[in-house]
Every structure is written in structure tokens, then in C-alpha cells.
Design an enzyme around this catalytic site. Sequence first.
Site, PDB file in Angstrom:
ATOM      1  N   HIS A 167      -5.714   2.750   1.201  1.00 32.06           N
ATOM      2  CA  HIS A 167      -4.887   3.873   1.667  1.00 32.06           C
ATOM      3  C   HIS A 167      -5.466   4.575   2.899  1.00 32.06           C
ATOM      4  O   HIS A 167      -4.776   4.814   3.879  1.00 32.06           O
ATOM      5  CB  HIS A 167      -4.728   4.925   0.560  1.00 32.06           C
ATOM      6  CG  HIS A 167      -4.190   4.370  -0.727  1.00 32.06           C
ATOM      7  ND1 HIS A 167      -3.248   3.383  -0.771  1.00 32.06           N
ATOM      8  CD2 HIS A 167      -4.466   4.666  -2.021  1.00 32.06           C
ATOM      9  CE1 HIS A 167      -2.966   3.102  -2.032  1.00 32.06           C
ATOM     10  NE2 HIS A 167      -3.691   3.861  -2.812  1.00 32.06           N
ATOM     11  N   ASP A 184       0.904  -1.139   0.000  1.00 31.95           N
ATOM     12  CA  ASP A 184       0.000   0.000   0.000  1.00 31.95           C
ATOM     13  C   ASP A 184       0.947   1.192   0.000  1.00 31.95           C
ATOM     14  O   ASP A 184       1.580   1.480   1.019  1.00 31.95           O
ATOM     15  CB  ASP A 184      -0.868   0.011   1.260  1.00 31.95           C
ATOM     16  CG  ASP A 184      -1.859   1.166   1.215  1.00 31.95           C
ATOM     17  OD1 ASP A 184      -1.438   2.269   0.837  1.00 31.95           O
ATOM     18  OD2 ASP A 184      -3.022   0.963   1.558  1.00 31.95           O
ATOM     19  N   HIS A 185       1.078   1.847  -1.143  1.00 31.51           N
ATOM     20  CA  HIS A 185       2.183   2.812  -1.239  1.00 31.51           C
ATOM     21  C   HIS A 185       2.016   3.989  -0.275  1.00 31.51           C
ATOM     22  O   HIS A 185       2.985   4.672   0.037  1.00 31.51           O
ATOM     23  CB  HIS A 185       2.407   3.277  -2.685  1.00 31.51           C
ATOM     24  CG  HIS A 185       1.425   4.294  -3.180  1.00 31.51           C
ATOM     25  ND1 HIS A 185       0.191   3.969  -3.665  1.00 31.51           N
ATOM     26  CD2 HIS A 185       1.503   5.639  -3.254  1.00 31.51           C
ATOM     27  CE1 HIS A 185      -0.444   5.069  -4.015  1.00 31.51           C
ATOM     28  NE2 HIS A 185       0.332   6.105  -3.783  1.00 31.51           N
TER      29      HIS A 185
HETATM   30  C1  BG6 Z   1      -3.617   4.779  -6.294  1.00 30.33           C
HETATM   31  C2  BG6 Z   1      -5.003   4.874  -6.861  1.00 30.33           C
HETATM   32  O1  BG6 Z   1      -3.512   3.674  -5.448  1.00 30.33           O
HETATM   33  O2  BG6 Z   1      -3.329   5.963  -5.569  1.00 30.33           O
HETATM   34  C3  BG6 Z   1      -5.125   6.078  -7.758  1.00 30.33           C
HETATM   35  O3  BG6 Z   1      -5.295   3.709  -7.609  1.00 30.33           O
HETATM   36  C4  BG6 Z   1      -4.709   7.333  -7.027  1.00 30.33           C
HETATM   37  O4  BG6 Z   1      -6.445   6.228  -8.267  1.00 30.33           O
HETATM   38  C5  BG6 Z   1      -3.354   7.132  -6.364  1.00 30.33           C
HETATM   39  O5  BG6 Z   1      -4.646   8.395  -7.948  1.00 30.33           O
HETATM   40  C6  BG6 Z   1      -3.014   8.292  -5.465  1.00 30.33           C
HETATM   41  O6  BG6 Z   1      -1.697   8.173  -5.036  1.00 30.33           O
HETATM   42  P1  BG6 Z   1      -0.834   9.441  -4.645  1.00 30.33           P
HETATM   43  O7  BG6 Z   1       0.443   8.879  -4.129  1.00 30.33           O
HETATM   44  O8  BG6 Z   1      -0.668  10.243  -5.897  1.00 30.33           O
HETATM   45  O9  BG6 Z   1      -1.629  10.181  -3.617  1.00 30.33           O
END
Ligand code: BG6
Length: 515
Positions: A265, A202-203
Site C-alpha cells: 500500500h 492493492d485496494h
Molecule cells: C490490509 C492489511 O491490506 O489493509 C490490514 O492487511 C490493514 O492489516 C488494512 O488493516 C488497512 O486498510 P484500510 O483500507 O482500512 O486502510
Amino acid sequence: MTETNADANPLMTDRSEEFFPQACTIVIFGGAGDLSKRKLIPALYNLALDGLLPTQFAVIGFAIDAMSDEAFREFARDGIERFSRRQLDEEEWREFSEHLFYRQGDFGDAAAYAALKARAEEIEPHFGIGGSRIFYLAIPPSFIETCVFGLREAGLVAPADQDLPFTRLIVEKPIGRDLESARGVNRALQACFAEHQLYRIDHYLGKETVQNILAMRFGNAIFEPLWNSKHIDHVQITVAEAEGVGTRAGYFETAGALRDMVQNHILQLLSLVAMEPPWSMRADVIRDRRLDLLQCLRPMRRHEVDQHVVRAQYASGFFLGKNAPGYRREEGVASDSTTETFVALRLFIDNWRWAGVPIYIRTGKAMPKRVSEVAVQFKAVPHMLFNTDTDHPLEPNVLALRIQPDEGLALRIGTKLPGPKVKIYPVKMDFRYGSTFGDQSPEAYERLLLDVMAGDATLFMRDDAVEASWQWIQPILDAWASSGERWLPEYPAGSWGPIEADRLIHADGYDWRRL
Ligand code: BG6
């Protein structure tokens, strides 16, 4: 590339030796795809620039596209030039690129895995890699099962109880699209790998500011005593994106904002904000505490969903001086789509710490700006002394943790306005990462890849946590599915969401924060 040096890099200073990245080959399934180009290769390159990669290291891109090693290196170079947070340095690149290889293969073909294995065995001795491998599934979820069984059948999975050489598997979200399918994915993964070999990404957990939530809560004496329902009035979590669906309609149409952002997230963010103090920094201790929190989310009954959850879709609007199309007009989106691009909800955590404290969450695409923050609003001071005028009560203290952009944290406090009258004025104590630490923070994928190489699963999702968050989400999905509605509330692209979301929070006497 240099040997890793714990003292030289702040990423490593809090880690014991056993957490050093180990010699390995990283095989990227979907190596010729978007994630590989935009995120994974630039992340590896930046780790190389920081001297954090071991010298015994190789990358093999593995995908259906026909490509030579040379073409893959060109592809990687292009990715770094376009998406890396730091510029390409010719000398570093030359050295780094020598570690990049490519193998074409069909994920459904057993022979492709045998050929991949042969390729890895041919490459590894040149770098002194002893057969440890990380397989990164940067592929659509429908391929997960095929790939893990393919790996197992080809003998590419090391025994779970073997320290070296190791095999680790990185899986991207989404893990399933509901509780049942998530369980199915976990079963398939566990049929081929032991849980400790699995790293579900989960980045958000790799973002510096998200990790700072724990540092802030448990590395300071002043917050934790206040971190409970006695002192906290409510919490607001906002994850707003300025972009619309862009080129990802194919995926997003099957997901929607609840699955795409909240299930993973945002609930992970919440679990860090609200969990009980862990008694150690060990991966499983922290993951246990996160799980506990997810299990305390008050289940919503189907008939309560409309009362607590608002979904909406962006309609045409105006953004940055331009007309912006509505979601249903975007390429790849059905003209009668009911996929939500925005969700706002209210939830409660049923434990002693959080009893009765409402948590408000909102997330959406095509909003006025990209901004994510967690805001903790404290209770008002008694209506005495400086707070006697009930028509103009004092603004309460708010601790805002800014996740992105402009990372940092701000505390709103009341101070006396200079002058003869006693008047309280809200001011902000502001900490900004950028101005304090200068350099840009590492990207989430840098940290996460490094952790997998080091065998540290703290920032990854365990099977039980994935299922616990689906469990909580499921009644919402069910209620929406059974409503059969052909229409959902709309908000103009470039706005903060539908009126229904305002009503949700106004009903409790609050406003969404202005960001
Ligand atoms: C991803 C989603 O996991 O996270 C995307 O699938 C979203 O829809 C993105 O845009 C948002 O990531 P960050 O790091 O740009 O906030």
C-alpha cells in the site's frame, strides 16, 4: 439492475466505451469467507444500486463449506446488511440476489473444477453470459498455486489472445512474503495466465483519494512546477490504524507491518505521489511510471537499516478510555513474538526530481486514531521580510492529501494577521470531499471490481512492480532476520509510536506531523 449508462455516473465519465463492464460470471474462490462477506458482495451490491453492473452477470461462490444457493444468498444478505455503505433495498436485493449462486468444492480436487465449470455453463445461458469469467482468489496465499493450476487443468482459462469469452484472474495480496517467494507466485500465475489476464489487487489504489493524487498533480497547473527537490523540503506519509491486530493474528504474525502495509500500500501510494508525469492514461503507461519510481528507491545496505528504519510493537496502553492489551497478549500471538506492528523509516529517491529530499513513512496498528495522509512540505521562504526572526521562523507551506477518513486536501499558507502589526499567521485552505460532493465515495473494491469487468488494469499491480517493491524491502527483512533480536522497541497502545521513531525524524531537524 439497469443497463450501464456512462453519462449517469461520475465513475464512468472519463472512460471510453471500451472500458464498460462486460458481461461475465464472477467466481469467488473463498466465497463463504470474510473478504467475500465484508467487501466483495457489498461492493457488487453497491455497483448494482448504481446501475453499473451489466444485466448479463452472475456470481458463483466457490469454497469448501457446504452451502446451498439459498444459504449463500442469506450469507450475502447478511454481509450487505452489516457491511454495505448503503442500506439494503428490498426490491434491488431481490433482483440482485437472483444472480448469486454457490458451488461447494475442494480447491485441491480436480473434480471440483469440472463441477464448477459445469455449474457455470448451466447458469450462464439464463443471463446471456457468453462464457467470460473472472476468478477472484479471496483465499490464503498458500492456495494460489493449487487454484491456478486447477483452473488451467480444468480448461477454465481462455486462450490469452482471445478477446471473447475472456478469463481474468484477481489475486489478493500478499504476493509472496519476500522477493523470492513473490517471484515464485508470479511464475505460477504466469504458467497459467498471460500477464494481461492478471489483476493483482492493492485496494489502496482503488481509494478515491488515492486516485485523486494523479488528478491533483496532473489536472492542475500550479503543483507540478513545484513538485521537485528545488521546492519540496520533505514528504511524510502516515498510515495509522486505531485497531490492534484483532482477529487476524494468524496472518499478521507471519507478516508484520513492513510486509503488510509498506511493501504494497505505502509504496504504491508513494509511487503515485512521486512518479514522473505519464504521457497517457493508458494502463501500461501509468504502470511503467510507477515502476520507474520504485526502481529509483535508494537501496538500503544491511548495515544502514538500523539508521533508517525503526520497528516496534505495541505494549499495553490506554485507548478510548479503556485499557488496551499489548500485542503479545492478543489472541493467537506468541507470548515472545517479535513481529513488528509499527514501522517508521526514511528513504530517498535517486532521480533528478527527488535528489536529496527525505521521505518519511510511518505506519502502525493500535495508534490513537485511524488516519492516512501524505504531507508534502515545501521549502521555507528566505529569511528576509516576514521571516527574519530565526527563533520563530515562519511555518512552511504544507500540502496535505488526506486519504482517510475525512478525505480531502489542505494547503497551509501564511497570511497577515489583521491589525496594525505585520504578523504572519498560518491558515489552511481546505477541500473536503464530503462537503463538496456530498455522497460517500465508492469503496475501493467497487471501483476495482468494475475495472476488472471492464478490462482496465491501471489500478492493479504488475509483476515487475510487485518484484521491484520486494527488492527494495528485502535488505530490511534480511537485516532484521539476521539480527536475531528477541526484543524490539515498544509503544503503548493508543500512542503515536516509540520514541525511536521520534528520534529518527528529529535527527534531521523535523517532527512528525500532529494528526
Ligand atoms: C490490509 C492489511 O491490506 O489493509 C490490514 O492487511 C490493514 O492489516 C488494512 O488493516 C488497512 O486498510 P484500510 O483500507 O482500512 O486502510
